[in-house]
Design a protein around this motif. Structure first.
Motif, PDB file in Angstrom:
ATOM      1  N   LEU A 412       9.859   1.967   2.370  1.00 34.93           N
ATOM      2  CA  LEU A 412       8.880   2.451   1.403  1.00 34.93           C
ATOM      3  C   LEU A 412       8.096   1.297   0.789  1.00 34.93           C
ATOM      4  O   LEU A 412       6.938   1.464   0.384  1.00 34.93           O
ATOM      5  CB  LEU A 412       9.583   3.256   0.310  1.00 34.93           C
ATOM      6  CG  LEU A 412       8.694   3.968  -0.711  1.00 34.93           C
ATOM      7  CD1 LEU A 412       7.776   4.982  -0.035  1.00 34.93           C
ATOM      8  CD2 LEU A 412       9.559   4.661  -1.768  1.00 34.93           C
ATOM      9  N   GLY A 413       8.719   0.116   0.745  1.00 40.13           N
ATOM     10  CA  GLY A 413       8.025  -1.072   0.256  1.00 40.13           C
ATOM     11  C   GLY A 413       6.902  -1.511   1.178  1.00 40.13           C
ATOM     12  O   GLY A 413       6.085  -2.365   0.805  1.00 40.13           O
ATOM     13  N   VAL A 414       6.836  -0.927   2.364  1.00 42.66           N
ATOM     14  CA  VAL A 414       5.741  -1.178   3.313  1.00 42.66           C
ATOM     15  C   VAL A 414       4.746  -0.025   3.304  1.00 42.66           C
ATOM     16  O   VAL A 414       3.546  -0.211   3.107  1.00 42.66           O
ATOM     17  CB  VAL A 414       6.278  -1.403   4.740  1.00 42.66           C
ATOM     18  CG1 VAL A 414       5.128  -1.508   5.738  1.00 42.66           C
ATOM     19  CG2 VAL A 414       7.140  -2.648   4.795  1.00 42.66           C
ATOM     20  N   THR A 415       5.259   1.183   3.506  1.00 51.42           N
ATOM     21  CA  THR A 415       4.352   2.332   3.626  1.00 51.42           C
ATOM     22  C   THR A 415       3.653   2.665   2.308  1.00 51.42           C
ATOM     23  O   THR A 415       2.515   3.140   2.319  1.00 51.42           O
ATOM     24  CB  THR A 415       5.115   3.574   4.129  1.00 51.42           C
ATOM     25  OG1 THR A 415       6.213   3.840   3.240  1.00 51.42           O
ATOM     26  CG2 THR A 415       5.632   3.355   5.534  1.00 51.42           C
ATOM     27  N   GLY A 416       4.325   2.417   1.178  1.00 51.41           N
ATOM     28  CA  GLY A 416       3.702   2.673  -0.123  1.00 51.41           C
ATOM     29  C   GLY A 416       2.471   1.799  -0.349  1.00 51.41           C
ATOM     30  O   GLY A 416       1.363   2.310  -0.599  1.00 51.41           O
ATOM     31  N   PRO A 417       2.612   0.468  -0.303  1.00 46.34           N
ATOM     32  CA  PRO A 417       1.440  -0.403  -0.444  1.00 46.34           C
ATOM     33  C   PRO A 417       0.374  -0.158   0.626  1.00 46.34           C
ATOM     34  O   PRO A 417      -0.818  -0.269   0.346  1.00 46.34           O
ATOM     35  CB  PRO A 417       2.033  -1.813  -0.313  1.00 46.34           C
ATOM     36  CG  PRO A 417       3.447  -1.665  -0.762  1.00 46.34           C
ATOM     37  CD  PRO A 417       3.863  -0.304  -0.279  1.00 46.34           C
ATOM     38  N   LEU A 418       0.810   0.193   1.841  1.00 46.42           N
ATOM     39  CA  LEU A 418      -0.155   0.483   2.900  1.00 46.42           C
ATOM     40  C   LEU A 418      -1.009   1.694   2.531  1.00 46.42           C
ATOM     41  O   LEU A 418      -2.238   1.699   2.739  1.00 46.42           O
ATOM     42  CB  LEU A 418       0.578   0.734   4.218  1.00 46.42           C
ATOM     43  CG  LEU A 418      -0.283   1.066   5.441  1.00 46.42           C
ATOM     44  CD1 LEU A 418      -1.256  -0.066   5.740  1.00 46.42           C
ATOM     45  CD2 LEU A 418       0.600   1.356   6.653  1.00 46.42           C
ATOM     46  N   LEU A 419      -0.388   2.720   1.950  1.00 51.05           N
ATOM     47  CA  LEU A 419      -1.137   3.904   1.523  1.00 51.05           C
ATOM     48  C   LEU A 419      -2.120   3.553   0.419  1.00 51.05           C
ATOM     49  O   LEU A 419      -3.268   4.029   0.421  1.00 51.05           O
ATOM     50  CB  LEU A 419      -0.165   4.987   1.054  1.00 51.05           C
ATOM     51  CG  LEU A 419      -0.813   6.278   0.528  1.00 51.05           C
ATOM     52  CD1 LEU A 419      -1.665   6.935   1.606  1.00 51.05           C
ATOM     53  CD2 LEU A 419       0.255   7.236   0.015  1.00 51.05           C
ATOM     54  N   VAL A 420      -1.700   2.725  -0.535  1.00 48.63           N
ATOM     55  CA  VAL A 420      -2.593   2.312  -1.626  1.00 48.63           C
ATOM     56  C   VAL A 420      -3.821   1.601  -1.070  1.00 48.63           C
ATOM     57  O   VAL A 420      -4.958   1.871  -1.470  1.00 48.63           O
ATOM     58  CB  VAL A 420      -1.836   1.412  -2.627  1.00 48.63           C
ATOM     59  CG1 VAL A 420      -2.815   0.805  -3.646  1.00 48.63           C
ATOM     60  CG2 VAL A 420      -0.757   2.206  -3.349  1.00 48.63           C
ATOM     61  N   ALA A 450      -3.715  10.247   6.217  1.00 45.10           N
ATOM     62  CA  ALA A 450      -2.921  11.471   6.151  1.00 45.10           C
ATOM     63  C   ALA A 450      -1.497  11.232   6.653  1.00 45.10           C
ATOM     64  O   ALA A 450      -0.518  11.666   6.024  1.00 45.10           O
ATOM     65  CB  ALA A 450      -3.595  12.575   6.969  1.00 45.10           C
ATOM     66  N   ILE A 451      -1.372  10.533   7.782  1.00 43.26           N
ATOM     67  CA  ILE A 451      -0.047  10.225   8.324  1.00 43.26           C
ATOM     68  C   ILE A 451       0.742   9.377   7.343  1.00 43.26           C
ATOM     69  O   ILE A 451       1.936   9.609   7.094  1.00 43.26           O
ATOM     70  CB  ILE A 451      -0.191   9.504   9.679  1.00 43.26           C
ATOM     71  CG1 ILE A 451      -0.754  10.464  10.731  1.00 43.26           C
ATOM     72  CG2 ILE A 451       1.151   8.936  10.144  1.00 43.26           C
ATOM     73  CD1 ILE A 451      -1.087   9.800  12.052  1.00 43.26           C
ATOM     74  N   ASN A 452       0.086   8.406   6.746  1.00 44.50           N
ATOM     75  CA  ASN A 452       0.716   7.516   5.787  1.00 44.50           C
ATOM     76  C   ASN A 452       1.199   8.278   4.557  1.00 44.50           C
ATOM     77  O   ASN A 452       2.318   8.086   4.070  1.00 44.50           O
ATOM     78  CB  ASN A 452      -0.288   6.437   5.385  1.00 44.50           C
ATOM     79  CG  ASN A 452       0.350   5.206   4.764  1.00 44.50           C
ATOM     80  OD1 ASN A 452      -0.288   4.161   4.663  1.00 44.50           O
ATOM     81  ND2 ASN A 452       1.581   5.308   4.314  1.00 44.50           N
TER      82      ASN A 452
END
Length: 524
Positions: A412-420, A450-452
């Motif tokens: 989540l420490g990757v996908t969260g910032p990636l979504l932001v 959307a996937i993110n």
């Protein structure tokens, strides 16, 4: 390899070394991992034979036959995560992938905590993977049950089984540590062999079980085997998802080996997705086949002994032992892949001086091309975790759920910032980036946001589910409060220790290193 072949490969090696140098690092690790070995790294970490055999009994004991449906649910969620990781791997093919990606997306503070949680979670995962030998070897030969003798209870949650699991697990960790120290070529070769055996074993076991059905495929639509609980079936069903969640992690291991992989921008994204997809299909078929072939769903044996009991009951002692031999090989490959992945994370953080003893852990042997000290440290750390299980047999299920919750947090420490970044319209890689074959690198295009977003929502829900203080998962004694709350307490302790180390890094000026000033440069 002939001299002519070596000369032909040299330009490609130089190009990949220059590419890595452009991301801020010299080529220290030996680049000897091919496409199949890269796939093997991710598939071995997932290792459906190891992990499904290890936790099938637990999942079935919670939800009965219908617990199967947690498998496709978790698979879809993790596939969304894997697609995001594949896109990042194409742009940032660097060892210590979770730490590196998080740092470049959100800065060194978020990157530090993501990497730190990942390292601790991976060390626990290595230990839990090694415990899996106890679910296999005593069923092959009773002589492997050293503690208490051949007649003792081999179940990993029994006192004799728990202690024996420690002995077998530590012995396995000694072997995997030696392999990691010798060199990446030996590691890749053994992992590839292990994966080949595992793939053959999965096909053989699935076909054999489907050819000996005791009931139809409709069994997955029933809760047969569910014995009831105080909170009702839905709560039990959520708890049973622990098995699927535990199995389908580690596909990012191919990213951890990016600096050792040939043509990483092209190879790694494909192997990340391929490892998860093949694992998802094979594991789903294995679960269905086992539920159809089990001699009984209600006599308690499936909930206690799992798939090992199904094989030995369905095919006799000799036939079952042959199939279990393939499982034992996969346990070795899984433990080896887990330890390798963790050692690369330790190395990647240490060369940025983010860890204590960074000078030692960030060093690569010129002869073997491996971070020897990091590999040994992971082996020792996992052995210490195993020792906790020696006199506390109830700790096994707690460790299994805890390590996966921590990996989900790091993810989540990757996908969260990636979504932001995506929502803010900021790039996550160089536009027009090409892979080593001259083709555009893997990307999610207009569907990326959307996937993110769905991946992040799934991860948050699963972290809550995994860390929920269920006594049936975290406290098998039924009266130990600190065990029931052990997940939350351990995560808080991990974050507290991480905060102290982070404060030390900041005071020493280590945060003003390449990660900080490369974050924007590498993104655009």
């Amino acid at each position: 390899m002939t001299i002519a072949t070596k000369q032909a490969l040299r330009p490609a090696e130089d190009r990949e070394s220059n590419d890595l140098r452009g991301l801020g690092y010299p080529q220290e690790l030996h680049r000897k991992v091919g496409s199949y070995a890269s796939f093997a790294a991710g598939f071995s970490f997932v290792s459906i034979l190891t992990t499904v055999f290890q936790l099938f009994a637990l999942g079935f004991s919670f939800g009965g036959a219908a617990f199967f449906w947690t498998w496709p649910a978790v698979f879809i969620g993790q596939l969304l995560v894997a697609l995001n990781f594949a896109a990042l791997a194409a742009h940032f093919p660097i060892s210590g992938a979770i730490f590196q990606w998080s740092s470049r997306l959100a800065g060194s503070t978020i990157g530090w905590f993501s990497g730190w949680v990942m390292v601790i979670g991976q060390v626990i995962t290595v230990a839990v993977a090694a415990i899996a030998l106890q679910a296999v070897l005593p069923s092959i030969w009773s002589g492997f049950q050293v503690v208490g003798g051949p007649g003792a209870d081999p179940s990993v949650t029994s006192p004799t089984g728990a202690r024996n699991a420690v002995l077998l697990g530590v012995g396995l960790l000694v072997i995997t540590t030696i392999v990691n120290v010798v060199g990446v070529h030996l590691m890749a070769t053994l992992t590839s062999i292990g994966v080949t055996v595992e793939l053959i074993g999965v096909v053989a076991i699935v076909v054999a079980l489907f050819s000996h059905p005791e009931r139809g495929v409709g069994v997955v639509m029933t809760p047969q085997g569910y014995t009831g609980g105080p909170s009702g079936y839905f709560a039990a069903f959520l708890a049973s998802s622990l098995m699927a969640a535990y199995v389908m992690v580690g596909f990012d291991s191919a990213g951890e080996l990016s600096e050792e992989t040939v043509s990483p921008r092209r190879t790694t994204p494909r192997t990340i997705v391929r490892a998860l997809v093949i694992s998802g299909i094979g594991g789903g078929l294995l679960i269905i086949a086992a539920l159809m072939a089990a001699p009984s769903l209600t006599d308690g044996n499936l909930a206690k002994y799992g798939l090992a009991w199904v094989l030995t009951s369905s095919f006799g002692e000799f036939g079952g032992r042959i199939m279990l031999g393939a499982v034992a090989v996969s346990v070795f490959a899984c433990t080896l892949a887990c330890q390798t992945s963790c050692s690369r994370m330790v190395f990647s953080m240490a060369r940025e001086r983010m860890l204590p003893l960074h000078g030692l852990f960030g060093r690569v042997s010129p002869r073997t091309g491996t971070p020897i000290a990091a590999s040994v440290a992971v082996g020792i750390g996992a052995s210490l975790v195993l020792l906790v299980n020696y006199n506390q047999s109830a700790i096994f299920t707690a460790l299994s759920s805890l390590c996966i919750a921590m990996l989900y947090m790091a993810y989540l420490g990757v996908t969260g910032p990636l979504l932001v970044r995506r929502l803010l319209g900021r790039r996550t890689g160089r536009p027009g980036q090409l892979d080593e074959s001259g083709e555009p690198v893997f990307c999610l295009g207009r569907y990326g946001t959307a996937i993110n977003a769905v991946a992040v929502a799934y991860q948050v829900l699963m972290i809550v589910n995994l860390m929920w203080p269920r006594a049936a998962v975290y406290d098998l004694t039924g009266n130990t409060w600190w065990l029931q709350w052990s997940a939350s307490l351990f995560v808080l302790l991990t974050l507290a220790v991480g905060a102290l180390i982070h404060r030390r890094n900041k005071a020493a000026g280590y945060l003003q290193l390449r990660i900080a000033h490369l974050a924007e440069a590498s993104a655009g």
